[in-house]
Design a protein around this motif. Structure first.
Motif, PDB file in Angstrom:
ATOM      1  N   THR A 147       0.824  -1.210   0.000  1.00 27.00           N
ATOM      2  CA  THR A 147       0.000   0.000   0.000  1.00 27.00           C
ATOM      3  C   THR A 147       0.857   1.258   0.000  1.00 27.00           C
ATOM      4  OG1 THR A 147      -0.142  -0.064   2.415  1.00 27.00           O
ATOM      5  CG2 THR A 147      -1.891  -1.150   1.186  1.00 27.00           C
ATOM      6  N   LYS A 148       2.152   1.111   0.256  1.00 26.86           N
ATOM      7  CA  LYS A 148       3.023   2.277   0.276  1.00 26.86           C
ATOM      8  C   LYS A 148       3.103   2.901  -1.111  1.00 26.86           C
ATOM      9  CE  LYS A 148       7.669   3.774   1.595  1.00 26.86           C
ATOM     10  NZ  LYS A 148       9.004   3.348   2.097  1.00 26.86           N
ATOM     11  N   GLY A 149       2.955   4.218  -1.176  1.00 23.61           N
ATOM     12  CA  GLY A 149       3.035   4.928  -2.441  1.00 23.61           C
ATOM     13  C   GLY A 149       1.758   4.940  -3.241  1.00 23.61           C
ATOM     14  N   LEU A 150       0.693   4.291  -2.747  1.00 23.17           N
ATOM     15  CA  LEU A 150      -0.579   4.285  -3.457  1.00 23.17           C
ATOM     16  C   LEU A 150      -1.361   5.545  -3.110  1.00 23.17           C
ATOM     17  CD1 LEU A 150      -1.673   0.574  -3.054  1.00 23.17           C
ATOM     18  CD2 LEU A 150      -0.650   1.666  -5.046  1.00 23.17           C
ATOM     19  N   PRO A 151      -2.324   5.907  -3.950  1.00 20.73           N
ATOM     20  CA  PRO A 151      -3.126   7.099  -3.648  1.00 20.73           C
ATOM     21  C   PRO A 151      -3.864   6.938  -2.336  1.00 20.73           C
ATOM     22  CG  PRO A 151      -4.121   5.796  -5.400  1.00 20.73           C
ATOM     23  CD  PRO A 151      -2.752   5.248  -5.177  1.00 20.73           C
ATOM     24  N   LYS A 152      -4.070   8.038  -1.654  1.00 19.58           N
ATOM     25  CA  LYS A 152      -4.756   8.007  -0.366  1.00 19.58           C
ATOM     26  C   LYS A 152      -6.200   7.580  -0.556  1.00 19.58           C
ATOM     27  CE  LYS A 152      -1.923  11.626   1.753  1.00 19.58           C
ATOM     28  NZ  LYS A 152      -1.936  12.960   2.400  1.00 19.58           N
ATOM     29  N   ALA A 153      -6.747   6.995   0.503  1.00 14.72           N
ATOM     30  CA  ALA A 153      -8.137   6.560   0.454  1.00 14.72           C
ATOM     31  C   ALA A 153      -9.055   7.755   0.238  1.00 14.72           C
ATOM     32  CB  ALA A 153      -8.512   5.836   1.747  1.00 14.72           C
ATOM     33  N   PRO A 196      -1.068   6.098 -10.327  1.00 12.47           N
ATOM     34  CA  PRO A 196      -1.152   5.063  -9.275  1.00 12.47           C
ATOM     35  C   PRO A 196      -2.436   4.246  -9.343  1.00 12.47           C
ATOM     36  CG  PRO A 196      -0.412   7.157  -8.358  1.00 12.47           C
ATOM     37  CD  PRO A 196      -0.854   7.429  -9.756  1.00 12.47           C
ATOM     38  N   VAL A 197      -3.533   4.865  -9.776  1.00 14.29           N
ATOM     39  CA  VAL A 197      -4.786   4.131  -9.925  1.00 14.29           C
ATOM     40  C   VAL A 197      -4.617   3.040 -10.990  1.00 14.29           C
ATOM     41  CG1 VAL A 197      -7.178   4.292 -10.692  1.00 14.29           C
ATOM     42  CG2 VAL A 197      -6.259   6.012  -9.137  1.00 14.29           C
ATOM     43  N   ALA A 198      -4.043   3.395 -12.128  1.00 17.45           N
ATOM     44  CA  ALA A 198      -3.835   2.419 -13.200  1.00 17.45           C
ATOM     45  C   ALA A 198      -2.934   1.279 -12.724  1.00 17.45           C
ATOM     46  CB  ALA A 198      -3.239   3.105 -14.425  1.00 17.45           C
ATOM     47  N   ALA A 199      -1.871   1.629 -11.983  1.00 12.25           N
ATOM     48  CA  ALA A 199      -0.955   0.597 -11.488  1.00 12.25           C
ATOM     49  C   ALA A 199      -1.656  -0.324 -10.482  1.00 12.25           C
ATOM     50  CB  ALA A 199       0.266   1.253 -10.843  1.00 12.25           C
ATOM     51  N   ILE A 234      -5.842  -7.071 -10.933  1.00 15.38           N
ATOM     52  CA  ILE A 234      -6.149  -8.087 -11.952  1.00 15.38           C
ATOM     53  C   ILE A 234      -5.122  -9.214 -11.914  1.00 15.38           C
ATOM     54  CG2 ILE A 234      -6.319  -8.507 -14.437  1.00 15.38           C
ATOM     55  CD1 ILE A 234      -7.510  -5.703 -14.722  1.00 15.38           C
ATOM     56  N   ALA A 235      -3.848  -8.857 -11.706  1.00 14.78           N
ATOM     57  CA  ALA A 235      -2.802  -9.878 -11.626  1.00 14.78           C
ATOM     58  C   ALA A 235      -3.024 -10.800 -10.439  1.00 14.78           C
ATOM     59  CB  ALA A 235      -1.437  -9.208 -11.543  1.00 14.78           C
ATOM     60  N   LYS A 236      -3.467 -10.249  -9.312  1.00 14.21           N
ATOM     61  CA  LYS A 236      -3.702 -11.070  -8.120  1.00 14.21           C
ATOM     62  C   LYS A 236      -4.888 -12.013  -8.297  1.00 14.21           C
ATOM     63  CE  LYS A 236      -0.412  -9.603  -5.465  1.00 14.21           C
ATOM     64  NZ  LYS A 236       0.670 -10.533  -5.023  1.00 14.21           N
ATOM     65  N   LEU A 237      -5.865 -11.612  -9.111  1.00 13.89           N
ATOM     66  CA  LEU A 237      -7.025 -12.458  -9.341  1.00 13.89           C
ATOM     67  C   LEU A 237      -6.736 -13.620 -10.292  1.00 13.89           C
ATOM     68  CD1 LEU A 237      -9.876  -9.798  -9.648  1.00 13.89           C
ATOM     69  CD2 LEU A 237      -9.474 -11.348  -7.731  1.00 13.89           C
ATOM     70  N   ARG A 238      -5.716 -13.454 -11.121  1.00  8.49           N
ATOM     71  CA  ARG A 238      -5.388 -14.529 -12.049  1.00  8.49           C
ATOM     72  C   ARG A 238      -4.818 -15.734 -11.321  1.00  8.49           C
ATOM     73  NH1 ARG A 238      -4.631 -13.399 -17.314  1.00  8.49           N
ATOM     74  NH2 ARG A 238      -4.935 -15.654 -17.457  1.00  8.49           N
ATOM     75  N   ALA A 239      -5.192 -16.912 -11.760  1.00 12.88           N
ATOM     76  CA  ALA A 239      -4.664 -18.141 -11.154  1.00 12.88           C
ATOM     77  C   ALA A 239      -3.185 -18.264 -11.478  1.00 12.88           C
ATOM     78  CB  ALA A 239      -5.433 -19.354 -11.664  1.00 12.88           C
ATOM     79  N   PRO A 240      -2.380 -18.839 -10.581  1.00 16.35           N
ATOM     80  CA  PRO A 240      -0.946 -19.012 -10.844  1.00 16.35           C
ATOM     81  C   PRO A 240      -0.709 -19.775 -12.136  1.00 16.35           C
ATOM     82  CG  PRO A 240      -1.452 -19.523  -8.552  1.00 16.35           C
ATOM     83  CD  PRO A 240      -2.781 -19.351  -9.256  1.00 16.35           C
ATOM     84  N   GLY A 241       0.257 -19.297 -12.899  1.00 15.47           N
ATOM     85  CA  GLY A 241       0.621 -19.964 -14.140  1.00 15.47           C
ATOM     86  C   GLY A 241      -0.230 -19.619 -15.333  1.00 15.47           C
ATOM     87  N   THR A 242      -1.200 -18.653 -15.159  1.00 18.52           N
ATOM     88  CA  THR A 242      -2.037 -18.279 -16.298  1.00 18.52           C
ATOM     89  C   THR A 242      -1.662 -16.904 -16.815  1.00 18.52           C
ATOM     90  OG1 THR A 242      -3.717 -17.299 -14.824  1.00 18.52           O
ATOM     91  CG2 THR A 242      -3.957 -19.618 -15.384  1.00 18.52           C
TER      92      THR A 242
END
Length: 245
Positions: A113-119, A228-231, A237-245
């Motif tokens: 969460t460091k460096g991300l836009p504030k809530a 930062p929003v785009a990143a 999306i990367a975290k939702l992808r199953a490993p190896g896909t």
């Protein structure tokens, strides 16, 4: 009068009962076959009952949408009946912003969460994963659909972004197409405008993955700090992808 009839008519009672049982055996066998066949057909054709949804604090669920594998934290699933592993037509998710944790507080692993836009006051991002069916991929919509309805001139948006308004009387009236002026393929969203009072405009970022379409919805005001929003969206999306896909 036949001999067999005479034999049955005047046979002893125990012989008549035995003969009746023998005649019933073929009928019983036919009944068993018909029952088994009916059960098989119903098991194949009748829609199965959904499994029992898991609790929101359970480990990430392995799911597929349109044959694409994802790992979904149960606490992020908005519809309880969708909270089970296996194949789905659609999944509706929500995450806290900017931590990307499910609303129940279960953290996604390795999400800094460091460096991300504030809530912001509206602190959630919404994700829909659905079968794309016959919908055009997002890049094809930009090339063939949107130009029919856009104003001819682009205006400057938040730093580094360009904005084109959709014309009145079109299916997208009241919305703007906003994109990275230097590389539109890297970041492009379709956003409604802020409404009266505290009603926020919402932006849609659409990503095609195989035959599945991932739509991320977030508040338009976040575009003031869009990089930062785009990143963070890419990270989600990367975290939702199953490993190896």
């Amino acid at each position: 009068m036949s001999t067999s009839y005479v034999h049955q008519r005047y046979a002893p009672p125990h012989q008549r009962k035995r003969h009746s049982r023998l005649l019933a055996l073929p009928l019983l066998a036919v009944g068993v076959v018909v029952t088994a066949a009916t059960g098989f057909i119903l098991s194949v054709l009748w829609p199965g009952w959904p499994g029992t949804p898991v609790g929101p604090n359970a480990p990430a669920l392995p799911v597929t949408v349109a044959g694409v594998a994802f790992n979904v934290p149960p606490g992020a699933v908005r519809v309880p009946l969708q909270r089970q592993p296996g194949a789905h037509e659609r999944l509706d998710l929500t995450f806290l912003w900017p931590s990307l944790q499910p609303p129940d507080g279960t953290p996604l692993p390795n999400v800094p969460t460091k460096g991300l836009p504030k809530a912001q006051p509206f602190e959630r991002v919404f994700v829909t994963i659905a079968t794309a069916r016959d919908a055009l991929p997002p890049d094809e919509r930009v090339k063939t659909i949107y130009p029919r309805y856009l104003e001819s001139d682009a205006a400057a948006g938040p730093e580094g972004l360009s904005m084109m308004a959709f014309r009145q009387g079109t299916p997208y009236q009241g919305e703007d197409l906003i994109y990275d002026a230097a590389a539109p393929e890297n970041f492009l969203v379709r956003c409604s405008r802020n409404g009266a009072g505290s009603t926020p405009g919402m932006c849609l970022h659409i990503r095609r993955i195989g035959d599945a379409e991932v739509t991320v919805r977030f508040v338009r005001d976040w575009l003031d700090d869009w990089r930062p929003v785009a990143a963070n969206i890419e990270r989600l999306i990367a975290k939702l992808r199953a490993p190896g896909t």
